[in-house]
Design an enzyme around this catalytic site. Structure first.
Site, PDB file in Angstrom:
ATOM      1  N   HIS B  60       0.758  -1.224   0.034  1.00 46.74           N
ATOM      2  CA  HIS B  60      -0.244  -0.064   0.304  1.00 46.74           C
ATOM      3  C   HIS B  60       0.620   1.599   0.290  1.00 46.74           C
ATOM      4  O   HIS B  60       0.698   1.939   0.335  1.00 46.74           O
ATOM      5  CB  HIS B  60      -1.068  -0.083   1.053  1.00 46.74           C
ATOM      6  N   HIS B 222      -8.296  -4.201  -0.406  1.00 46.54           N
ATOM      7  CA  HIS B 222      -8.003  -5.561  -1.037  1.00 46.54           C
ATOM      8  C   HIS B 222      -8.362  -6.124  -2.141  1.00 46.54           C
ATOM      9  O   HIS B 222      -8.386  -7.327  -2.620  1.00 46.54           O
ATOM     10  CB  HIS B 222      -7.113  -6.219   0.367  1.00 46.54           C
TER      11      HIS B 222
END
Lengths: 338, 338
Positions: B60, B222
């Site tokens: 991320h 996700h």
């Protein structure tokens, strides 16, 4: 709504004006519009200091307007997507930035930008505006030691904005700034690599054709051809090849101080940029050079293209001082200095 | 080399360690590794100040380790790609960060992270480490007024790091920080939208299935399901719908001060993020609210996914002061303050 099926936009004709409006609303303590597509600082620099101005098409955000701010640019003149802003708009900006100390106009070497800048400077000089140009031609994809005129301007302009911005805040004269900047442009080299293409936001066209598993080292920031397509290799192998080419251009000597920046062009993950940086850094250190200034950031994008640009420079002590020790307060480059 | 044909990586097993190594080399004046996948400040904060620690999987970037620095995080404990770091590593970090004033552990509400944090805190308390947890659950895709436990943590954690970092540098106690942070987490809401999926960097799998011209509001970071897929609409229509949903959750009153941040998740262009911000800002102003703090940045990405997260909060005067007036010096969030 737009017929471009992969972009959050509205009318494709209004992209540039809408994005600039959003940008200055988000950062309204720092930047404002002083005319159509002309971005300036909210708090101008002191009287008697040279103004640093640049120009270029939109579609490369945060470049170039993201670097308007204290210690960086005073003004960015924006064209439409991937298009030069035109001489009239650049002239308008030069009129707005007119000051006794003069204006340094930083131009990336792309034909439309160069033409706009030249015509605007002619108009400006006729009306008594003191302005000089500095051309950025950092792209080495035209070949090692290719004439400067054949080399396009890439993201190596952004650290130059930092250097010139800091030096101008110190009160350096127009000639001094031109000399400091020329020393940098002679010692900076950038190489791009792409592996997945981008879509033009106004007509939906895919800008260049890169099949899956293929990369192209040297592709320009509007999809211009580079060094030929070849199968994708690992991050480490890519980094070593690019470092090698950049070193061939810059010819650093053992012990030299090096600036290394990895610029993400749109959709290569920060994760990958970090991995590439790691190997490039190690390769430079193994060759006996010393990385003294570094950054990993999307500073100049090519829409949602996957790839990156590796910027290398051999800064002298002046440049290191301006890069590292002086403050900058632009929306996309903020630094305390030392 | 990797068999992932769209990523500049090396061995997929080494992604996290290699990216962190690259990151700390690039920003070695700011951050360093204090253990395997444990990122800490090079210059620790003063004795007697509470340490702010967070944890979460890699993949991320620049979140979460990009926000380690003065005025933000003291430590980021990193798991493998999209995976929690595990209790032992979090415990190791808590031992490293042990101080008299205590540790505030910021946890994004994802089951693996919560489990790792809970177990690590139990181990820490047994060895006399003073630690409290603060859970972030800003995602409103589970429905307006859904119980906090059902709401995942999204990029709303990043401004929280800024608030807590500034408050801890001021010498606020652990209980005071918990109170300041809880006031923020009760008044922040984030909504994600995706329109083109990403590839898992370790196995090449496409994380979610979004056909061209389709978007999904509420998709988690996700690829978790959101509010259902529907045809892509314009930037303005998307912005208005998201502002509306965020306002339904936060229920601002006319005149309220609002924080508005647009986070790019990987390959939506900055151009688009600016256009979306523009409409969201105008919509909030039209509804009678006042945008007092804003930013457009990739602060938490989802690989090369196209889409963004809109973060809205109703900060009180404390929060505005910490966000806007205090300095921060982390590689991906630097601010002078006022």
């Amino acid at each position: 709504m737009s017929n471009i099926k992969t972009k959050f936009i509205n009318d494709p004709e209004n992209i540039t004006s809408e994005l600039l409006e959003g940008y200055v609303l988000a950062y309204r303590d720092y930047v404002k519009l002083a005319g159509e597509n002309i971005v300036v600082r909210v708090k101008p620099k002191k009287e008697g200091q040279v103004a640093i101005v640049t120009l270029g098409g939109s579609g490369h955000e945060p470049a170039l307007s993201g670097f308007v701010g204290r210690g960086m640019l005073d003004c960015s003149v924006v064209g439409d997507v991937f298009a030069a802003p035109g001489a009239q708009r650049v002239f308008q900006a030069l009129q707005l930035m007119k000051c006794e100390a003069g204006i340094l106009l930083v131009v990336l070497n792309h034909s439309g930008d160069v033409m706009s800048a030249n015509m605007a400077c002619q108009l400006a000089e006729r009306t008594g505006i003191k302005v000089k140009q500095l051309l950025v031609h950092d792209d080495i994809s035209a070949g090692i030691n290719a004439p400067a005129d054949n080399r396009r301007g890439l993201s190596g302009c952004v650290p130059l904005f930092k250097i010139l911005g800091a030096a101008s805040e110190e009160g350096k004269s127009l000639d001094e700034l031109l000399e400091i900047g020329t020393r940098y442009t002679n010692k900076v080299a950038t190489l791009a690599v792409a592996m997945r293409s981008c879509t033009h936001p106004q007509n939906g066209a895919v800008i260049s054709d890169l099949p899956e598993g293929i990369m192209e080292i040297g592709m320009g920031q509007h999809g211009e051809g580079g060094g030929g397509q070849k199968p994708l290799v690992s991050a480490d192998d890519t980094a070593v090849e690019m470092v090698d080419l950049l070193c061939k251009q810059l010819k650093p000597a053992v012990g030299d101080k090096v600036m290394l920046i990895i610029n993400g062009v749109g959709s290569t993950t920060h994760m990958e940029l970090n991995i590439v940086f790691r190997k490039a850094y190690k390769e430079l250190e193994e060759r006996g050079f010393q990385v003294v200034f570094s950054r990993i950031q999307e500073i100049l994008t090519v829409q949602e293209q996957a790839g990156f640009q590796m910027i290398m420079a051999l800064p002298d002590e002046d440049h290191i001082d301006y890069l590292d020790n002086k403050p900058a307060e632009a929306p996309y480059w903020t630094a305390f200095g030392k």
